[in-house]
Design a protein around this motif. Structure first.
Motif, mmCIF file in Angstrom:
data_model
loop_
_atom_site.group_PDB
_atom_site.id
_atom_site.type_symbol
_atom_site.label_atom_id
_atom_site.label_comp_id
_atom_site.label_asym_id
_atom_site.label_seq_id
_atom_site.Cartn_x
_atom_site.Cartn_y
_atom_site.Cartn_z
ATOM 1 N N THR A 86 2.177 9.062 -4.840
ATOM 2 C CA THR A 86 1.826 7.706 -5.283
ATOM 3 C C THR A 86 0.397 7.757 -5.820
ATOM 4 O OG1 THR A 86 1.197 7.118 -3.007
ATOM 5 C CG2 THR A 86 3.408 6.484 -3.716
ATOM 6 N N GLY A 87 0.067 8.881 -6.484
ATOM 7 C CA GLY A 87 -1.270 9.053 -7.042
ATOM 8 C C GLY A 87 -2.324 8.984 -5.939
ATOM 9 N N GLY A 88 -3.442 8.354 -6.257
ATOM 10 C CA GLY A 88 -4.560 8.264 -5.306
ATOM 11 C C GLY A 88 -4.213 7.457 -4.071
ATOM 12 N N ALA A 89 -3.093 6.735 -4.088
ATOM 13 C CA ALA A 89 -2.663 6.014 -2.892
ATOM 14 C C ALA A 89 -1.973 6.962 -1.912
ATOM 15 C CB ALA A 89 -1.707 4.882 -3.271
ATOM 16 N N GLY A 90 -1.726 8.214 -2.358
ATOM 17 C CA GLY A 90 -0.931 9.181 -1.600
ATOM 18 C C GLY A 90 -1.312 9.341 -0.140
ATOM 19 N N PRO A 91 -2.588 9.530 0.189
ATOM 20 C CA PRO A 91 -2.920 9.708 1.603
ATOM 21 C C PRO A 91 -2.548 8.513 2.478
ATOM 22 C CG PRO A 91 -4.678 10.570 0.233
ATOM 23 C CD PRO A 91 -3.730 9.845 -0.692
ATOM 24 N N VAL A 92 -2.672 7.281 1.928
ATOM 25 C CA VAL A 92 -2.311 6.106 2.740
ATOM 26 C C VAL A 92 -0.788 5.984 2.810
ATOM 27 C CG1 VAL A 92 -2.600 3.622 3.070
ATOM 28 C CG2 VAL A 92 -4.494 4.977 2.132
ATOM 29 N N SER A 93 -0.106 6.216 1.676
ATOM 30 C CA SER A 93 1.370 6.250 1.720
ATOM 31 C C SER A 93 1.817 7.331 2.698
ATOM 32 C CB SER A 93 1.961 6.583 0.340
ATOM 33 O OG SER A 93 1.629 5.617 -0.619
#
Ligand code: MLC
Length: 418
Positions: A86-93
């Protein structure tokens, strides 16, 4: 969905140095994973789950499977791994996925790992790859596409009287002030407003100092079930499972870990539509969903880790999380800028991105939201250090953004009740 049967806790975290490191993304991921395991007191063999975020510098088919195979986590029975993009949202996803794996899929301990070496790519190759990610075939953005996409969105807000050019530049100044308090941050000098405005132009309303600071780096989290940790700590306090002395537990694990109270995600288009309007943004929906799941109000949050790849992303997040009213984010930034002038401010006066964010701490492509999470964990476990610690911080909100406002992931973290 099966019933939730345990609570997931963040029990460890780790990060590599940031900079131009000359290592592969996989090496950085492995290094961060080892550090995170060390801080949790767990070993690789205790993991039965892994979530990985892909890299731009060394992309692999099924990144999580690749990393699990390289580390020796696979082959092994009862281990499941997933790649999340999910791009830069990846770590939170990825964090939210790890929580689901523990709470609904009976995993005992899941690692969330990200790493990238975009600073070691030469500029032309970095831009070629970065431009390709968010390219609109019908209406190409000028290169660099990502900064220019955000620039278009920033100018739309400026044209609508939402934010001024100076208020946008102040975000970069604020992040540099915060970063000077973190020993691992790439930026160790405060910038002035003039420095930011006078830096080389990247877009009509964007200077070089308003771009996510390109870096190599890796970071990892360990999310474990409360039952597993209780058993691990209770029965194996003196020695780990293979009989060797247990490493010292990190503060997060020793205190029972950090709880994820709620999470929310929402999506927008991969690149800005021909006509920009409010429908392309998704942080509000993600933040509302996360707060609602946590059964909290915006004013219940003590610390915020807000994605700031470009100033307009930060301004929108300030409003989406309720720190300012709709349309008031620019004015709020200006207030913080004035409050922190001179640098002699207490952490509680500006309890947002106390590490310096993407603009100043450093931004290895899809890794940096992990730094928001790690800083939140340190704040909530009281280990952020004298200068950065927000006294008594109990609840934190972390936000990751992917693409050009293309994905929002928000998590609410908390120190467990004593
Ligand atoms: C750049 N520099 C900075 C800086 N950004 N210095 C301080 N703070 C910052 N924020 C410095 C560099 O260290 C370097 O200094 C000089 O400016 C030039 O940067 P460069 O990257 O080496 O130059 P160049 O190859 O010309 O590219 C400039 C750029 C590029 C602005 C086009 O850096 C860029 O595209 N940045 C944005 C990266 C990006 O889009 N990330 C994703 C964000 S979107 P020196 O001293 O070494 O010369 C997102 C969502 C998602 O996060 O899904 O990913």
């Amino acid at each position: 969905m099966p019933r939730r049967h345990v609570t997931a806790r963040i029990v460890g975290h780790g990060m590599t140095k940031l900079g131009k490191l000359g290592k592969t993304a996989t090496e950085l991921m492995q290094e961060a994973l080892q550090t995170a395991l060390g801080s949790s007191g767990l070993k690789l063999k205790d993991l039965d789950g892994l979530v990985a975020v892909p890299s731009l510098s060394h992309p692999h088919f099924m990144e999580a499977h690749f990393l699990a195979t390289r580390t020796g986590l696979l082959p092994h029975s009862n281990v499941r791994v997933r790649t999340i993009d999910t791009g830069g949202a990846g770590p939170v996803s990825g964090l939210l996925e790890a929580v689901r794996m523990v709470e609904y899929e009976r995993c005992q301990a899941v690692a969330v790992v990200a790493g990238d070496a975009v600073s070691s790519l030469d500029s032309a190759e970095f831009l070629r790859r970065a431009d390709e990610t968010c390219r609109n075939p019908d209406m190409p953005l000028p290169s660099p596409c990502i900064p220019n996409g955000y620039d278009r969105v920033a100018r739309w807000h400026m044209d609508n009287g939402h934010v001024t050019r100076e208020q946008l530049a102040m975000v970069s100044v604020l992040m540099s002030r915060q970063a000077t308090r973190h020993p691992s941050a790439m930026t160790q000098c405060s910038r002035t407003l003039q420095d930011v405005l006078d830096a080389p132009s990247v877009g009509l309303a964007t200077s070089q100092l308003e771009c996510a600071r390109r870096a190599d780096g890796g970071a990892a989290l360990i999310v474990a079930s409360s039952d597993f940790m209780d058993e691990y700590l209770g029965h194996d306090r003196m020695s780990s499972r293979d009989g060797t002395p247990a490493p010292t537990l990190g503060a997060a694990a020793a205190d029972g870990g950090i709880v994820v109270l709620g999470g929310g995600e929402a999506s927008g288009p991969l690149y800005p539509p021909p006509v920009i309007d409010e429908t392309m943004f998704s942080c509000e929906a993600a933040a509302n969903a996360a707060l609602s799941e946590a059964q909290l109000l915006p004013e219940d949050i003590d610390w915020h880790g807000l994605y700031d790849c470009f100033p307009i992303c930060f301004v929108r997040a300030v409003e989406a999380c309720g720190l300012a009213k709709r349309g008031g984010g620019g004015r709020w930034v200006e207030e913080m800028y004035e409050r922190t002038q001179g640098g002699e401010y207490a952490a509680r006066e500006f309890p947002v991105n106390t590490h310096g964010g993407l603009l100043a701490f450093g931004a290895p492509w899809e890794v940096p939201a992990m730094y928001n999470i790690i800083e939140a964990v340190q704040q909530l476990s009281g280990t952020a250090g004298k200068e950065r610690q927000v006294d008594g911080a109990r609840r934190a909100l972390v936000y990751g953004n992917g693409g050009i406002f293309s994905h929002s992931a928000v998590a609410i973290l908390a120190r467990p009740v004593d």
